[in-house]
Design a protein around this motif. Structure first.
Motif, PDB file in Angstrom:
ATOM      1  N   HIS A 220     -53.967 -67.775 -35.239  1.00  0.00           N
ATOM      2  CA  HIS A 220     -55.299 -67.315 -35.652  1.00  0.00           C
ATOM      3  C   HIS A 220     -56.405 -67.678 -34.668  1.00  0.00           C
ATOM      4  N   PHE A 221     -56.280 -68.813 -33.972  1.00  0.00           N
ATOM      5  CA  PHE A 221     -57.391 -69.320 -33.170  1.00  0.00           C
ATOM      6  C   PHE A 221     -56.926 -69.709 -31.767  1.00  0.00           C
ATOM      7  N   PRO A 222     -57.622 -69.230 -30.749  1.00  0.00           N
ATOM      8  CA  PRO A 222     -57.307 -69.619 -29.369  1.00  0.00           C
ATOM      9  C   PRO A 222     -57.812 -71.035 -29.077  1.00  0.00           C
ATOM     10  N   ASP A 223     -57.200 -71.655 -28.104  1.00  0.00           N
ATOM     11  CA  ASP A 223     -57.606 -72.992 -27.654  1.00  0.00           C
ATOM     12  C   ASP A 223     -57.702 -73.975 -28.827  1.00  0.00           C
ATOM     13  N   THR A 224     -56.691 -73.915 -29.700  1.00  0.00           N
ATOM     14  CA  THR A 224     -56.678 -74.708 -30.925  1.00  0.00           C
ATOM     15  C   THR A 224     -56.617 -76.211 -30.642  1.00  0.00           C
ATOM     16  N   THR A 225     -57.331 -76.986 -31.487  1.00  0.00           N
ATOM     17  CA  THR A 225     -57.146 -78.427 -31.530  1.00  0.00           C
ATOM     18  C   THR A 225     -56.300 -78.734 -32.763  1.00  0.00           C
ATOM     19  N   VAL A 226     -55.160 -79.331 -32.550  1.00  0.00           N
ATOM     20  CA  VAL A 226     -54.191 -79.557 -33.628  1.00  0.00           C
ATOM     21  C   VAL A 226     -54.287 -81.006 -34.109  1.00  0.00           C
ATOM     22  N   LEU A 227     -54.413 -81.166 -35.420  1.00  0.00           N
ATOM     23  CA  LEU A 227     -54.494 -82.502 -36.020  1.00  0.00           C
ATOM     24  C   LEU A 227     -53.077 -83.035 -36.225  1.00  0.00           C
ATOM     25  N   VAL A 228     -52.751 -84.144 -35.567  1.00  0.00           N
ATOM     26  CA  VAL A 228     -51.346 -84.556 -35.508  1.00  0.00           C
ATOM     27  C   VAL A 228     -51.000 -85.781 -36.349  1.00  0.00           C
ATOM     28  N   ASP A 229     -51.959 -86.363 -37.092  1.00  0.00           N
ATOM     29  CA  ASP A 229     -51.671 -87.643 -37.756  1.00  0.00           C
ATOM     30  C   ASP A 229     -51.509 -87.543 -39.266  1.00  0.00           C
ATOM     31  N   THR A 230     -51.189 -86.360 -39.800  1.00  0.00           N
ATOM     32  CA  THR A 230     -51.054 -86.230 -41.253  1.00  0.00           C
ATOM     33  C   THR A 230     -49.909 -87.080 -41.786  1.00  0.00           C
ATOM     34  N   TYR A 231     -48.796 -87.109 -41.099  1.00  0.00           N
ATOM     35  CA  TYR A 231     -47.624 -87.868 -41.545  1.00  0.00           C
ATOM     36  C   TYR A 231     -47.272 -88.982 -40.554  1.00  0.00           C
ATOM     37  N   ASP A 232     -46.753 -88.618 -39.422  1.00  0.00           N
ATOM     38  CA  ASP A 232     -46.422 -89.563 -38.357  1.00  0.00           C
ATOM     39  C   ASP A 232     -47.008 -89.016 -37.066  1.00  0.00           C
ATOM     40  N   THR A 233     -47.924 -89.747 -36.485  1.00  0.00           N
ATOM     41  CA  THR A 233     -48.709 -89.209 -35.367  1.00  0.00           C
ATOM     42  C   THR A 233     -47.834 -88.759 -34.202  1.00  0.00           C
ATOM     43  N   LEU A 234     -46.906 -89.591 -33.775  1.00  0.00           N
ATOM     44  CA  LEU A 234     -46.108 -89.240 -32.594  1.00  0.00           C
ATOM     45  C   LEU A 234     -45.124 -88.113 -32.894  1.00  0.00           C
ATOM     46  N   ASN A 235     -44.616 -88.060 -34.117  1.00  0.00           N
ATOM     47  CA  ASN A 235     -43.803 -86.903 -34.488  1.00  0.00           C
ATOM     48  C   ASN A 235     -44.646 -85.629 -34.468  1.00  0.00           C
ATOM     49  N   GLY A 236     -45.931 -85.782 -34.882  1.00  0.00           N
ATOM     50  CA  GLY A 236     -46.841 -84.638 -34.812  1.00  0.00           C
ATOM     51  C   GLY A 236     -47.032 -84.169 -33.384  1.00  0.00           C
ATOM     52  N   VAL A 237     -47.139 -85.110 -32.455  1.00  0.00           N
ATOM     53  CA  VAL A 237     -47.266 -84.757 -31.031  1.00  0.00           C
ATOM     54  C   VAL A 237     -46.007 -84.031 -30.558  1.00  0.00           C
TER      55      VAL A 237
END
Length: 445
Positions: A220-237
């Motif tokens: 939906h959105f270009p140049d997205t900033t993705v929030l990665v710490d909902t569960y496990d931050t490094l797994n999100g990365v």
């Protein structure tokens, strides 16, 4: 902010009772009031004067409308003659002010009102409220921007500000002082401030897993900033890395955001994962309980590209108020004195003269007509109740503030109390006037 029709009632009750007494006594000669910060708190080496433009807008449109008069009538405290007087009252005075975004110090007037006594008295509460808060947040924002050392800082404080008005003013004052933008859509619309923000934890939670959430959002959105710490931050990365590899060249992931945990440690680990995957261009943004002190530490210790700062900024958590005053300094052509303990007042209308070129060196508080070296800071902005010249754009205000901050001595821009405070001298003429006024008070006693 826009001025509401009922803003004339935003005043302390004693302003109105004094105004009626002045009216009954026939006391409505020309008065001079000055708004200033008495002294700098220990946590600040300077103040950025802000809220000036809102004050001028307020003064131009200030009046009591029919609903205001009806409410005052219902209080059964004011005479019909006084209420009739209020119906046609408008601000007719002159204003001198420092430009929005000017660096000021203790006892230096930022706003000087010259007007009939009743007009000048009734606007006190509104002026103090707006200029105090805007200057408080602007000064805090300047410190956060300095701490970020060139990295963008965005206002995330709308949801924690003390009301909608505060959130709007914080976004505007912060932008004047150097913030990159705001998450507050209303402020962006009203003032033309750049908007930032992408997703919250709820977006991730609403999907089956992080992979599904990240994949959907990047569509939906270009140049997205993705929030990665909902569960496990490094797994999100790692999910971001897998998605980036799947998307290939031209992918729409611009940054990751970490909002909790040990931000420095997580940023280091996230950076290593991204770099090892050949994704060195994906930026790292952090947020969550930040202020200038934590931002400064993160800049020193971690590979972070941008910051979102909220609560600590909009409530100025370490210094939620500054001693701001609005005082009568002249009435009917006579300088007026105040000798209250710890609240003494320099009498008469004044000017601030600033010395120094690329770097400010000292100010002198003086009488307007004195021959003092330096540039006068207070300039005429309203005459006869009407604005002079063209209102500066928000971009102009931002540039003026940038120049002011750049010209401050480096020692004042540190986060600690400067060992040597900026010198504000008192002119011989002003000292002599105060002595004459004190003699007059003593003889009158």
């Amino acid at each position: 902010m826009s001025v509401r029709e009922t803003d004339a009632l935003f005043t302390d009750f004693y302003e109105l009772t004094m105004a009626q007494a002045f009216h009954a006594e026939g006391m409505n000669g020309i008065a001079v009031f000055e708004l200033f910060f008495r002294k700098l708190p220990d946590e600040r080496n300077y103040i950025i004067a802000c809220g000036i433009e809102a004050a001028l807008e307020f003064l131009e449109s200030w009046h009591f409308d029919a609903e205001d008069i009806a409410h005052l009538t219902s209080l059964d405290k004011f005479s019909p003659d006084f209420l009739q007087f209020l119906k046609t009252l408008r601000f007719s005075g002159d204003v001198h002010a420092v430009p929005e975004g000017t660096a000021v110090f203790g006892n230096e007037p930022v706003l000087q009102i010259t007007a009939p006594l009743i007009e000048a008295q009734l606007v006190e509460t509104w002026l103090l409220n707006r200029i105090h808060y805007a200057s408080l947040v602007a000064s805090k924002a300047a410190r956060v921007v300095d701490a970020a050392a060139g990295r963008p800082v965005v206002d995330f404080g709308a949801r924690r500000a003390h009301g909608e008005d505060a959130a709007m003013e914080a976004a505007r004052a912060g932008y004047v002082t150097g913030l990159a933008g705001t998450s507050n859509v209303a402020a962006g619309c009203r003032y033309g401030i750049p908007l930032y923000g992408t997703m919250a934890h709820s977006y991730v939670q609403a999907h089956a897993n992080e992979a599904a959430a990240f994949t959907a959002f990047t569509r939906h959105f270009p140049d997205t900033t993705v929030l990665v710490d909902t569960y496990d931050t490094l797994n999100g990365v790692r999910e971001v890395i897998r998605l980036a590899e799947k998307l290939g060249p031209g992918r729409s992931i611009g940054a990751i955001r970490i909002d909790s945990g040990d931000l420095a440690s997580l940023a280091h680990e996230a950076r290593a994962l991204l770099d090892d995957a050949g994704l060195g261009d994906i930026r790292i943004v952090v947020s969550g309980g930040l202020d200038e002190y934590s931002v400064q530490k993160l800049v020193r210790d971690a590979p972070i590209d941008a910051f979102g700062v909220g609560t600590g900024l909009v409530v100025s958590a370490d210094r939620p108020s500054i001693d701001c005053a609005y005082k009568l300094v002249e009435y009917a052509g006579t300088p007026r004195l105040k000798l209250s303990e710890a609240k003494a007042l320099w009498p008469g209308r004044k000017q601030v003269f600033r010395r120094g070129g690329a770097t400010f060196t000292a100010d002198t508080l003086a009488l307007p007509g004195e021959n003092i070296d330096g540039t006068p800071l207070l300039v005429p902005v309203v005459r006869g109740g009407r604005r002079l010249g063209v209102k500066p754009s928000l971009g102009d205000q931002r540039e003026h503030c940038r120049q002011q901050l750049a010209a401050l001595p480096a020692s004042l821009r540190c986060l600690d109390r400067a060992a040597d405070q900026y010198p504000v001298d008192i002119s011989s003429g002003l000292q002599a006037m105060r002595e004459r006024c004190m003699d007059g008070v003593a003889h009158a006693g």
